[in-house]
Design an enzyme around this catalytic site. Sequence first.
Site, PDB file in Angstrom:
ATOM      1  N   HIS A 102       8.778   4.105 -10.348  1.00 43.20           N
ATOM      2  CA  HIS A 102       7.826   3.530  -9.509  1.00 43.20           C
ATOM      3  C   HIS A 102       6.889   4.621  -9.058  1.00 43.20           C
ATOM      4  O   HIS A 102       6.888   5.499  -8.585  1.00 43.20           O
ATOM      5  CB  HIS A 102       8.678   2.983  -8.272  1.00 43.20           C
ATOM      6  CG  HIS A 102       7.943   2.532  -7.275  1.00 43.20           C
ATOM      7  ND1 HIS A 102       6.885   1.622  -7.259  1.00 43.20           N
ATOM      8  CD2 HIS A 102       7.973   2.502  -5.841  1.00 43.20           C
ATOM      9  CE1 HIS A 102       6.411   1.170  -6.345  1.00 43.20           C
ATOM     10  NE2 HIS A 102       7.005   1.722  -5.320  1.00 43.20           N
ATOM     11  N   CYS A 144       9.575  -3.178  -4.178  1.00 45.57           N
ATOM     12  CA  CYS A 144       9.177  -2.407  -5.219  1.00 45.57           C
ATOM     13  C   CYS A 144      10.497  -2.033  -6.285  1.00 45.57           C
ATOM     14  O   CYS A 144       9.985  -1.623  -7.391  1.00 45.57           O
ATOM     15  CB  CYS A 144       8.899  -0.962  -4.728  1.00 45.57           C
ATOM     16  SG  CYS A 144       7.748  -1.087  -3.640  1.00 45.57           S
ATOM     17  N   ASN A 203      -0.156   2.120  -5.073  1.00 40.72           N
ATOM     18  CA  ASN A 203       1.402   1.397  -5.121  1.00 40.72           C
ATOM     19  C   ASN A 203       1.173  -0.085  -5.271  1.00 40.72           C
ATOM     20  O   ASN A 203       0.611  -0.622  -4.378  1.00 40.72           O
ATOM     21  CB  ASN A 203       1.847   1.429  -3.843  1.00 40.72           C
ATOM     22  CG  ASN A 203       3.555   1.336  -3.873  1.00 40.72           C
ATOM     23  OD1 ASN A 203       4.041   0.332  -4.479  1.00 40.72           O
ATOM     24  ND2 ASN A 203       4.062   1.679  -2.803  1.00 40.72           N
TER      25      ASN A 203
HETATM   26  O1  UT7 Z   1       7.057   1.599  -2.504  1.00 42.35           O
HETATM   27  C1  UT7 Z   1       7.569   1.964  -0.990  1.00 42.35           C
HETATM   28  C2  UT7 Z   1       6.432   1.962  -0.213  1.00 42.35           C
HETATM   29  N1  UT7 Z   1       6.137   3.099   0.542  1.00 42.35           N
HETATM   30  C3  UT7 Z   1       6.048   4.367   0.245  1.00 42.35           C
HETATM   31  O2  UT7 Z   1       6.299   4.764  -0.924  1.00 42.35           O
HETATM   32  C4  UT7 Z   1       5.853   5.406   1.231  1.00 42.35           C
HETATM   33  C5  UT7 Z   1       6.293   6.960   1.387  1.00 42.35           C
HETATM   34  N2  UT7 Z   1       5.499   7.519   2.224  1.00 42.35           N
HETATM   35  C6  UT7 Z   1       4.627   8.469   1.838  1.00 42.35           C
HETATM   36  O3  UT7 Z   1       3.999   8.199   0.658  1.00 42.35           O
HETATM   37  C7  UT7 Z   1       4.139   9.309   2.634  1.00 42.35           C
HETATM   38  O4  UT7 Z   1       4.971   9.236   3.864  1.00 42.35           O
HETATM   39  C8  UT7 Z   1       2.729   8.934   3.399  1.00 42.35           C
HETATM   40  C9  UT7 Z   1       1.571   9.118   2.109  1.00 42.35           C
HETATM   41  C10 UT7 Z   1       2.833   7.224   3.786  1.00 42.35           C
HETATM   42  C11 UT7 Z   1       2.109   9.811   4.647  1.00 42.35           C
HETATM   43  O5  UT7 Z   1       2.181  11.041   4.155  1.00 42.35           O
HETATM   44  P1  UT7 Z   1       3.009  12.147   4.901  1.00 42.35           P
HETATM   45  O6  UT7 Z   1       2.804  13.498   4.263  1.00 42.35           O
HETATM   46  O7  UT7 Z   1       4.480  11.636   5.293  1.00 42.35           O
HETATM   47  O8  UT7 Z   1       2.096  12.368   6.367  1.00 42.35           O
HETATM   48  P2  UT7 Z   1       2.733  11.873   7.977  1.00 42.35           P
HETATM   49  O9  UT7 Z   1       3.020  10.302   7.843  1.00 42.35           O
HETATM   50  O10 UT7 Z   1       3.806  12.879   8.235  1.00 42.35           O
HETATM   51  O11 UT7 Z   1       1.466  12.051   8.760  1.00 42.35           O
HETATM   52  C12 UT7 Z   1       0.672  13.343   8.772  1.00 42.35           C
HETATM   53  C13 UT7 Z   1      -0.461  13.414   9.513  1.00 42.35           C
HETATM   54  C14 UT7 Z   1      -0.392  12.430  10.553  1.00 42.35           C
HETATM   55  O12 UT7 Z   1      -1.041  12.878  11.837  1.00 42.35           O
HETATM   56  P3  UT7 Z   1      -0.461  14.041  12.959  1.00 42.35           P
HETATM   57  O13 UT7 Z   1       0.521  13.346  13.475  1.00 42.35           O
HETATM   58  O14 UT7 Z   1       0.199  15.016  12.362  1.00 42.35           O
HETATM   59  O15 UT7 Z   1      -1.583  14.542  13.845  1.00 42.35           O
HETATM   60  C15 UT7 Z   1      -0.864  11.146  10.612  1.00 42.35           C
HETATM   61  O16 UT7 Z   1      -1.461  10.589  11.609  1.00 42.35           O
HETATM   62  O17 UT7 Z   1      -1.517  12.564   8.733  1.00 42.35           O
HETATM   63  C16 UT7 Z   1      -2.161  11.678   9.470  1.00 42.35           C
HETATM   64  N3  UT7 Z   1      -2.238  10.374   8.736  1.00 42.35           N
HETATM   65  C17 UT7 Z   1      -3.552  10.331   7.901  1.00 42.35           C
HETATM   66  N4  UT7 Z   1      -4.635  11.060   8.105  1.00 42.35           N
HETATM   67  C18 UT7 Z   1      -5.615  10.962   7.164  1.00 42.35           C
HETATM   68  C19 UT7 Z   1      -1.758   9.181   8.315  1.00 42.35           C
HETATM   69  N5  UT7 Z   1      -2.323   8.535   7.433  1.00 42.35           N
HETATM   70  C20 UT7 Z   1      -3.631   9.129   7.219  1.00 42.35           C
HETATM   71  C21 UT7 Z   1      -4.543   8.858   6.434  1.00 42.35           C
HETATM   72  N6  UT7 Z   1      -5.690   9.666   6.695  1.00 42.35           N
HETATM   73  N7  UT7 Z   1      -4.843   7.892   5.768  1.00 42.35           N
END
Ligand code: UT7
Length: 328
Positions: A255, A115, A285
């Site tokens: 970004h 990115c 993204n």
């Molecule tokens: O250009 C670089 C590319 N990457 C990025 O920029 C990614 C950067 N990271 C992020 O944007 C965030 O970390 C995410 C959007 C990917 C995830 O958000 P988060 O607030 O960090 O969520 P998390 O990974 O801590 O997950 C929280 C909960 C989890 O459940 P438990 O373990 O708390 O029960 C996940 O399993 O949300 C769950 N979860 C979802 N639930 C519904 C993860 N993905 C999803 C989903 N729908 N799509």
Amino acid sequence: MKELSVGILGVGRYSPERRLTNRDLEQMVDTSDEWIVTRTGIRERRIAAPHEATSDLACAAAVRALDAAGVAAEEVDLIIVATITPDMFFPSTACLVQDRLGARNAAAFDVSAACSGFIYALASASGMIAAGMYRNALVIGAECLSRVTDYSDRNTCILFGDGAGAAVLGPVPAGRGFRSFVLGADGSGGELLKLPGGGSRIPASAESVAQRLHFMKMNGREVFKFAVRVMGNAAEEALHKAGLTKEDIDLLIPHQANIRIIQSALERLGLPEEKCVVNVDRYGNISAASIPVALAEAVEDGRVREGDRLVLVGFGGGLTWGASVLIW
Ligand code: UT7
């Protein structure tokens, strides 16, 4: 010898027609529109048609950028395509674009910095022009991330989309153009965001396909923490190098990965939302294409005026980051 000022002469963008909405994703994985919107700010992404590959998106954006710049394809000396989803390993996507545009006088190569790729490519082209090697360069960020996204993995499939943005670089009057670049990398974080299969480590095989190794893998939480830290740092460092302060920023073009990451950068820089370009809701993204598409939209919308001080800042796999201060 006084160094030449290098800036952007014209920009262009292209997004495929097809929209993939949060409602569509609800039918594919265990997720909800509400979760996606509150955690990421994304509402829909664009998806390339089956006949479209990254070079097709890149060419469409490039034609518009050349037209806006008033530069003919034969006048382009250098083409750099930033992408992590090239049409194929080689020839480079930049060579495919060169051929299609008829830019027969241009050198051409790809940059792989995920990115941050567009900023890495801008820095490379700008440095070569300033050094007197070339006069006009075409810098493109283009991706078909849908081709390497695992639509059974809710951690990643809700984030990514396809698109392309392009900029024509060339000499500009003194005092204008790029005032600074900051590029960085931390390879120790490479595991956090990667596409493991298909290279020389894990060549394509029936087994690698069955193990879904040709799709992106990500530790979202760790990438998020890294992004929040690095966006503010890189932007501040670029401002410092340019002899400017946060108060001097007219427009931030970050970004577009997650609205919460953008908001934390705004907070760190003390900027109101009106001074920031946001389109993550409509495109998700799109990796290397994200910053040039946002820039091209801002120019089209009349949000960028002559003399404005812009800050471009991004982060991504590698891990990598980059920022630039640009006087329009
Ligand atoms: O250009 C670089 C590319 N990457 C990025 O920029 C990614 C950067 N990271 C992020 O944007 C965030 O970390 C995410 C959007 C990917 C995830 O958000 P988060 O607030 O960090 O969520 P998390 O990974 O801590 O997950 C929280 C909960 C989890 O459940 P438990 O373990 O708390 O029960 C996940 O399993 O949300 C769950 N979860 C979802 N639930 C519904 C993860 N993905 C999803 C989903 N729908 N799509």
